[in-house]
Design a protein around this motif. Sequence first.
Motif, PDB file in Angstrom:
ATOM      1  N   CYS A   8       0.823  -1.218   0.000  1.00 42.50           N
ATOM      2  CA  CYS A   8       0.000   0.000   0.000  1.00 42.50           C
ATOM      3  C   CYS A   8       0.855   1.266   0.000  1.00 42.50           C
ATOM      4  O   CYS A   8       0.334   2.363   0.102  1.00 42.50           O
ATOM      5  CB  CYS A   8      -0.964   0.004   1.181  1.00 42.50           C
ATOM      6  N   TYR A   9       2.151   1.086  -0.123  1.00 46.94           N
ATOM      7  CA  TYR A   9       3.070   2.230  -0.038  1.00 46.94           C
ATOM      8  C   TYR A   9       3.434   2.739  -1.435  1.00 46.94           C
ATOM      9  O   TYR A   9       3.636   1.959  -2.362  1.00 46.94           O
ATOM     10  CB  TYR A   9       4.353   1.775   0.692  1.00 46.94           C
ATOM     11  N   HIS A  10       3.532   4.042  -1.566  1.00 50.91           N
ATOM     12  CA  HIS A  10       4.115   4.639  -2.772  1.00 50.91           C
ATOM     13  C   HIS A  10       4.756   5.952  -2.363  1.00 50.91           C
ATOM     14  O   HIS A  10       4.139   6.730  -1.628  1.00 50.91           O
ATOM     15  CB  HIS A  10       3.052   4.872  -3.848  1.00 50.91           C
ATOM     16  N   TYR A  11       5.943   6.191  -2.823  1.00 47.34           N
ATOM     17  CA  TYR A  11       6.684   7.346  -2.292  1.00 47.34           C
ATOM     18  C   TYR A  11       6.058   8.684  -2.654  1.00 47.34           C
ATOM     19  O   TYR A  11       6.395   9.707  -2.055  1.00 47.34           O
ATOM     20  CB  TYR A  11       8.148   7.301  -2.759  1.00 47.34           C
ATOM     21  N   THR A  12       5.154   8.694  -3.620  1.00 43.86           N
ATOM     22  CA  THR A  12       4.602   9.978  -4.050  1.00 43.86           C
ATOM     23  C   THR A  12       3.506  10.504  -3.124  1.00 43.86           C
ATOM     24  O   THR A  12       3.077  11.634  -3.274  1.00 43.86           O
ATOM     25  CB  THR A  12       4.038   9.878  -5.478  1.00 43.86           C
ATOM     26  N   PHE A  13       2.988   9.640  -2.218  1.00 44.56           N
ATOM     27  CA  PHE A  13       1.953  10.155  -1.306  1.00 44.56           C
ATOM     28  C   PHE A  13       2.163   9.615   0.103  1.00 44.56           C
ATOM     29  O   PHE A  13       3.003   8.745   0.333  1.00 44.56           O
ATOM     30  CB  PHE A  13       0.539   9.855  -1.811  1.00 44.56           C
ATOM     31  N   ASP A  14       1.394  10.143   1.025  1.00 45.68           N
ATOM     32  CA  ASP A  14       1.573   9.776   2.435  1.00 45.68           C
ATOM     33  C   ASP A  14       1.248   8.303   2.663  1.00 45.68           C
ATOM     34  O   ASP A  14       0.306   7.768   2.072  1.00 45.68           O
ATOM     35  CB  ASP A  14       0.642  10.620   3.313  1.00 45.68           C
ATOM     36  N   PRO A  15       1.990   7.653   3.562  1.00 47.85           N
ATOM     37  CA  PRO A  15       1.726   6.232   3.849  1.00 47.85           C
ATOM     38  C   PRO A  15       0.325   6.036   4.417  1.00 47.85           C
ATOM     39  O   PRO A  15      -0.193   6.897   5.121  1.00 47.85           O
ATOM     40  CB  PRO A  15       2.772   5.878   4.890  1.00 47.85           C
ATOM     41  N   PHE A  16      -0.252   4.904   4.087  1.00 44.24           N
ATOM     42  CA  PHE A  16      -1.625   4.614   4.500  1.00 44.24           C
ATOM     43  C   PHE A  16      -1.651   3.509   5.549  1.00 44.24           C
ATOM     44  O   PHE A  16      -2.463   3.505   6.472  1.00 44.24           O
ATOM     45  CB  PHE A  16      -2.411   4.214   3.259  1.00 44.24           C
ATOM     46  N   GLY A  17      -0.760   2.528   5.365  1.00 44.05           N
ATOM     47  CA  GLY A  17      -0.594   1.516   6.405  1.00 44.05           C
ATOM     48  C   GLY A  17      -1.676   0.467   6.470  1.00 44.05           C
ATOM     49  O   GLY A  17      -2.060   0.040   7.569  1.00 44.05           O
ATOM     50  N   SER A  18      -2.170  -0.001   5.329  1.00 43.69           N
ATOM     51  CA  SER A  18      -3.274  -0.965   5.388  1.00 43.69           C
ATOM     52  C   SER A  18      -2.885  -2.402   5.043  1.00 43.69           C
ATOM     53  O   SER A  18      -3.565  -3.337   5.442  1.00 43.69           O
ATOM     54  CB  SER A  18      -4.392  -0.530   4.433  1.00 43.69           C
ATOM     55  N   CYS A  19      -1.806  -2.585   4.284  1.00 46.15           N
ATOM     56  CA  CYS A  19      -1.593  -3.927   3.733  1.00 46.15           C
ATOM     57  C   CYS A  19      -0.902  -4.879   4.712  1.00 46.15           C
ATOM     58  O   CYS A  19      -0.990  -6.096   4.565  1.00 46.15           O
ATOM     59  CB  CYS A  19      -0.818  -3.850   2.421  1.00 46.15           C
ATOM     60  N   GLY A  20      -0.210  -4.325   5.664  1.00 49.37           N
ATOM     61  CA  GLY A  20       0.450  -5.159   6.675  1.00 49.37           C
ATOM     62  C   GLY A  20       1.655  -5.923   6.159  1.00 49.37           C
ATOM     63  O   GLY A  20       2.036  -6.949   6.735  1.00 49.37           O
ATOM     64  N   GLN A  42      11.033  -3.594  15.963  1.00 42.59           N
ATOM     65  CA  GLN A  42      11.695  -2.450  16.609  1.00 42.59           C
ATOM     66  C   GLN A  42      12.025  -2.864  18.035  1.00 42.59           C
ATOM     67  O   GLN A  42      11.136  -3.343  18.766  1.00 42.59           O
ATOM     68  CB  GLN A  42      10.758  -1.241  16.619  1.00 42.59           C
ATOM     69  N   GLU A  43      13.288  -2.674  18.393  1.00 42.90           N
ATOM     70  CA  GLU A  43      13.687  -3.100  19.738  1.00 42.90           C
ATOM     71  C   GLU A  43      12.825  -2.377  20.775  1.00 42.90           C
ATOM     72  O   GLU A  43      12.570  -1.176  20.677  1.00 42.90           O
ATOM     73  CB  GLU A  43      15.171  -2.790  19.978  1.00 42.90           C
ATOM     74  N   GLY A  44      12.335  -3.151  21.709  1.00 43.74           N
ATOM     75  CA  GLY A  44      11.485  -2.566  22.749  1.00 43.74           C
ATOM     76  C   GLY A  44      10.018  -2.817  22.495  1.00 43.74           C
ATOM     77  O   GLY A  44       9.174  -2.560  23.355  1.00 43.74           O
ATOM     78  N   LYS A  45       9.698  -3.295  21.274  1.00 40.19           N
ATOM     79  CA  LYS A  45       8.286  -3.575  20.974  1.00 40.19           C
ATOM     80  C   LYS A  45       8.122  -5.076  20.786  1.00 40.19           C
ATOM     81  O   LYS A  45       8.973  -5.725  20.171  1.00 40.19           O
ATOM     82  CB  LYS A  45       7.867  -2.845  19.695  1.00 40.19           C
ATOM     83  N   LYS A  46       6.980  -5.568  21.243  1.00 37.74           N
ATOM     84  CA  LYS A  46       6.786  -7.020  21.184  1.00 37.74           C
ATOM     85  C   LYS A  46       6.348  -7.463  19.789  1.00 37.74           C
ATOM     86  O   LYS A  46       6.799  -8.462  19.263  1.00 37.74           O
ATOM     87  CB  LYS A  46       5.713  -7.420  22.199  1.00 37.74           C
ATOM     88  N   ALA A  47       5.434  -6.680  19.202  1.00 36.96           N
ATOM     89  CA  ALA A  47       4.868  -7.081  17.911  1.00 36.96           C
ATOM     90  C   ALA A  47       5.570  -6.339  16.781  1.00 36.96           C
ATOM     91  O   ALA A  47       6.146  -5.257  16.998  1.00 36.96           O
ATOM     92  CB  ALA A  47       3.389  -6.768  17.906  1.00 36.96           C
ATOM     93  N   PRO A  48       5.521  -6.915  15.571  1.00 37.91           N
ATOM     94  CA  PRO A  48       6.119  -6.201  14.434  1.00 37.91           C
ATOM     95  C   PRO A  48       5.437  -4.847  14.209  1.00 37.91           C
ATOM     96  O   PRO A  48       4.260  -4.679  14.516  1.00 37.91           O
ATOM     97  CB  PRO A  48       5.868  -7.130  13.242  1.00 37.91           C
ATOM     98  N   ASP A  57      10.486 -14.780  11.884  1.00 38.93           N
ATOM     99  CA  ASP A  57       9.258 -14.240  12.470  1.00 38.93           C
ATOM    100  C   ASP A  57       8.616 -13.214  11.528  1.00 38.93           C
ATOM    101  O   ASP A  57       7.405 -13.214  11.300  1.00 38.93           O
ATOM    102  CB  ASP A  57       9.541 -13.628  13.851  1.00 38.93           C
ATOM    103  N   LEU A  58       9.464 -12.357  10.944  1.00 46.16           N
ATOM    104  CA  LEU A  58       8.927 -11.339  10.034  1.00 46.16           C
ATOM    105  C   LEU A  58       8.419 -11.975   8.737  1.00 46.16           C
ATOM    106  O   LEU A  58       7.372 -11.598   8.203  1.00 46.16           O
ATOM    107  CB  LEU A  58      10.009 -10.297   9.711  1.00 46.16           C
ATOM    108  N   PHE A  59       9.163 -12.968   8.255  1.00 46.04           N
ATOM    109  CA  PHE A  59       8.741 -13.670   7.034  1.00 46.04           C
ATOM    110  C   PHE A  59       7.342 -14.269   7.240  1.00 46.04           C
ATOM    111  O   PHE A  59       6.447 -14.121   6.407  1.00 46.04           O
ATOM    112  CB  PHE A  59       9.766 -14.752   6.687  1.00 46.04           C
ATOM    113  N   GLN A  60       7.158 -14.933   8.393  1.00 42.64           N
ATOM    114  CA  GLN A  60       5.871 -15.578   8.667  1.00 42.64           C
ATOM    115  C   GLN A  60       4.766 -14.536   8.836  1.00 42.64           C
ATOM    116  O   GLN A  60       3.638 -14.732   8.371  1.00 42.64           O
ATOM    117  CB  GLN A  60       5.965 -16.458   9.944  1.00 42.64           C
ATOM    118  N   ALA A  61       5.090 -13.424   9.476  1.00 48.59           N
ATOM    119  CA  ALA A  61       4.074 -12.384   9.689  1.00 48.59           C
ATOM    120  C   ALA A  61       3.637 -11.798   8.343  1.00 48.59           C
ATOM    121  O   ALA A  61       2.449 -11.564   8.090  1.00 48.59           O
ATOM    122  CB  ALA A  61       4.644 -11.283  10.583  1.00 48.59           C
ATOM    123  N   ARG A  62       4.625 -11.590   7.466  1.00 49.36           N
ATOM    124  CA  ARG A  62       4.290 -11.042   6.136  1.00 49.36           C
ATOM    125  C   ARG A  62       3.511 -12.077   5.329  1.00 49.36           C
ATOM    126  O   ARG A  62       2.562 -11.741   4.609  1.00 49.36           O
ATOM    127  CB  ARG A  62       5.570 -10.637   5.378  1.00 49.36           C
TER     128      ARG A  62
END
Length: 898
Positions: free
Chosen positions: A48-60, A66-72, A92-97
């Motif tokens: 869902c990302y494209h550099y020409t506009f603001d991130p939307f954050g829907s596709c997951g 990030q160190e200090g955070k439990k979930a991706p 873990d990230l591969f499986q989450a994606r």
Amino acid sequence: MGLKPATNPDVEAVAIELSIDGKSVTAKGGVSLYDVISSTGKIIPAMCYHYTFDPFGSCGMCLVMQEGKKAPVRSCTAKATAGMIIRTEGDDLFQARKKAVEKHLSVHPLDCPVCDADGHCELQDTAFQHGVTNLANAKQKFIPEDTRSPVLDFNMNRCIACAECINVCKDVLMIDALQFMKKGGFNQVVPKGDLALSCEFCGDCLAVCPVGAITNKFSKYLYKPWQMKKTTTTCNYCGDGCQMYLETKDAEVVRVTSPLSWKNKWGDRAETAKGHGGLCVRGRFGFEYIDSAARMKQPLLRKGNQLVETPWLETMHQVVDRFSEIRRKHGPDAIAGLITARCTNEELYLFQKLMRAGFGTNHLDSSARYGHLNFVHASRHALGIGRSPNDWEDLTKAKAVLLIGSNITETNPLTAVRIKEAIRVYNAQVVVIDSTVTNMAKLASHPVLIKPGTEGLVIDGIVKATLDLDLIDEDCTKKHPQAFKALKAAVAHISLEKVAARTGMSVEALKNTATIFAESSRSIILCAEGIVRQPHGYQNVLKLIDLAWVTGKLGQPGCGVNTVTEEPNEQGAVDMGAAPEFLPGQASFDDQTARDRFAKAWDVTLPAAGSGANLVEILKRCRSGQIRALYVIGENPLATLPASMEVRAALDRLELLVVQDPFLTDTARMAHAVLPACTFAEKDGTFTNLEGRVLRVREAIDPIGESLPDWHIMTALANALGCQWEYESSNDIQAEIMKLLPGYYNLGQPRKVVPSVDRYLSNGYATDVAARYRASAPSDPKNQRPFALLMGQVLYHSGKMSTKAPGLITIAPNTGRLRMNPQDMERLAVGEGTTVRLTSDRGSMQLAVQPDQSIAPQTCFFPEHFNEPPVKDLMLVQVDPTTGVPSFKQTRVTIEKA
Ligand code: SF4
Ligand code: SF4
Ligand code: SF4
Ligand code: FES
């Protein structure tokens, strides 16, 4: 909008350090973490990302740890902050994606075999990358396809709700035609209000859609992506010079795409100032004229009253014999030529060489005469440069834009997107002064609606306000005290109140505009058809230069006086010398040094200095019988110019009319010989866009029928006339131009031009300046017809060529109707479709009317692309005494119910 300011040059972003996969990375604070990661060369899937506009954050998909955070964490919507420790890889990230892909596929129809995006689909790619093989849970949505739009079909079964289409339309294009709507239990993309799509039809939503949810009506089911040959070329519609890919299958252009794509989603946002890579409706959907059934496939020769298909050889023999005979009997000045600025630089160069060195005449002109030459002459006269000084990046990063007499979304839609970015990202103040309620006026900080034809007076008012308010740059004016004194004297008689009364622009707005322009650090003037295609266009450009001079904006970085070019190569036409006053490189035709150089290079004696007829003069001489043969390449004066110019009479009188064109135009129908020419898709060469970039045109398909590139036909003609030209390709011509104009082919980069006003200010300015501010008596409204009739361009068309493109005609057919403000219609008691009588000093005609909110009261509009009915024939023609530019886009009319 949260992340954008980091790219704004006025915001000093803090440099931060963070760790990505164990490596220390320096970045700008506050930008998307995803951008920082991709700037290191690491590409994480991001649907869902494209550099020409603001991130939307829907596709997951863009998950990182990030160190200090439990979930991706979704890296696209996370802002980069100092000290972050980020990991982008791991099982873990591969499986989450992988889970995210499976989720998307669980509601995806899997109709890949019949999907246009098959093989060109981000969902397919990510499923493959993550080894998603278990599709047992796939659920069909059974959403009926939305086919209501004339160009795009929406198949919401395939939609992954990434919102890229919505975001590009809202954020980049500021059109905002799409939205999500919960329908049938699914979040679906629908046109605003769930009505039929009504928008600019640029197709950028289609370009960024990562799956096959939005499809192109004109190419659906015609191809599989891997069957297509992709040719990078330059659009042939307007002077923006957009880069496009002509995608062809066998001998057919199947679709047009561009650098804007989900496949091209990584980039520095600051780079979009140079262009976001998209196209407008003409570029994307106007390609079908290329292989239209109406294309000329064979030469035609007049036999009696008929134009008869004739082999090339016989046709060329006849053409050459008759040209030669006319030259022998009546001299070279009995021959003239006209060429369109849709030809390449190489062809325009060859055309003027053919006329001058082959025929021996300087009677030649191009469609740059319809307006661009007003700008070129004014800018050369005052600043020594015959072109706009600023590029798209300057425009995007301007702090103030004064847009006067330009319906820029309609004429140059991608330059308009630059101004939109200036508004949206760089917080520019934009003053739009126009007699139409333009699209840009709706977005601008300072929209000003003026009375038609009063642009010149408005400039008088702004210059006067600038002096009255002492908004001058003393460093600039002190250097030239005499010139400044002359300017003050020239504008002394101007009363802002009177200007306001005559133009409709209030005194306050005049002063405000002057202040905004003078006080901004990067101020750009952009003037277009309302200035350069109108009477006094040359003088009005000079007045804008006065404004830029006294406010210290000439030669300053990011400042300047600019225009746009409506055809793709108007700038090239001037640069290549396709005008009687110019040799290539805009050298004056009468300049002895330049004459000697070209005469030597071409090994000829040039036509005499001071000789040469421009468009208007050529037509006059055709009528008088002085010119007996006319060679017309891609031009269609009969369909373009008003009846008062008596084009038909001029052409009728000719002993030889040769028309070279991809289509049998109105002018071609009168010809003695018609030579079938290729379109831009069938030839190589270059165009020079409005920024001065020289851009490649590349052959994508073989010539249709027996048509040939214009350069090829001209070469054959020249050789038959006795020249010894050895050009075998456009490259050969380019090599010659390179020798004569070193540095011209700075491919892809605008050649830098530095305006310098000093010479003019100390030499000639003081005597010149009074004339352009001379008071003109206001016309008595009692003696004036009540409406202004305007003719101009609409977004969906370009000249007459686009009317041969079925896609564009589907979107914008000729309604044959006059567009009027609904209030005026009410006052005249006429409804949509009512027939009215339209009368000007040139004549009268009947036509139906249609309401249009963008038309100002007491104004009416007819698109210049159509001649049914021939509204252009109601126009008066005024020829600029300095530049020879004929103005015929505006007149006064009476409208009565028929
Ligand atoms: S075609 Fe262009 S204007 Fe229309 S919805 Fe798509 S992006 Fe928006
Ligand atoms: S139509 Fe395409 S771009 Fe728009 S939300 Fe759906 S998948 Fe994304
Ligand atoms: S018509 Fe102009 S703006 Fe549209 S794609 Fe072509 S060059 Fe670009
Ligand atoms: S790319 Fe980040 S959530 Fe889609």
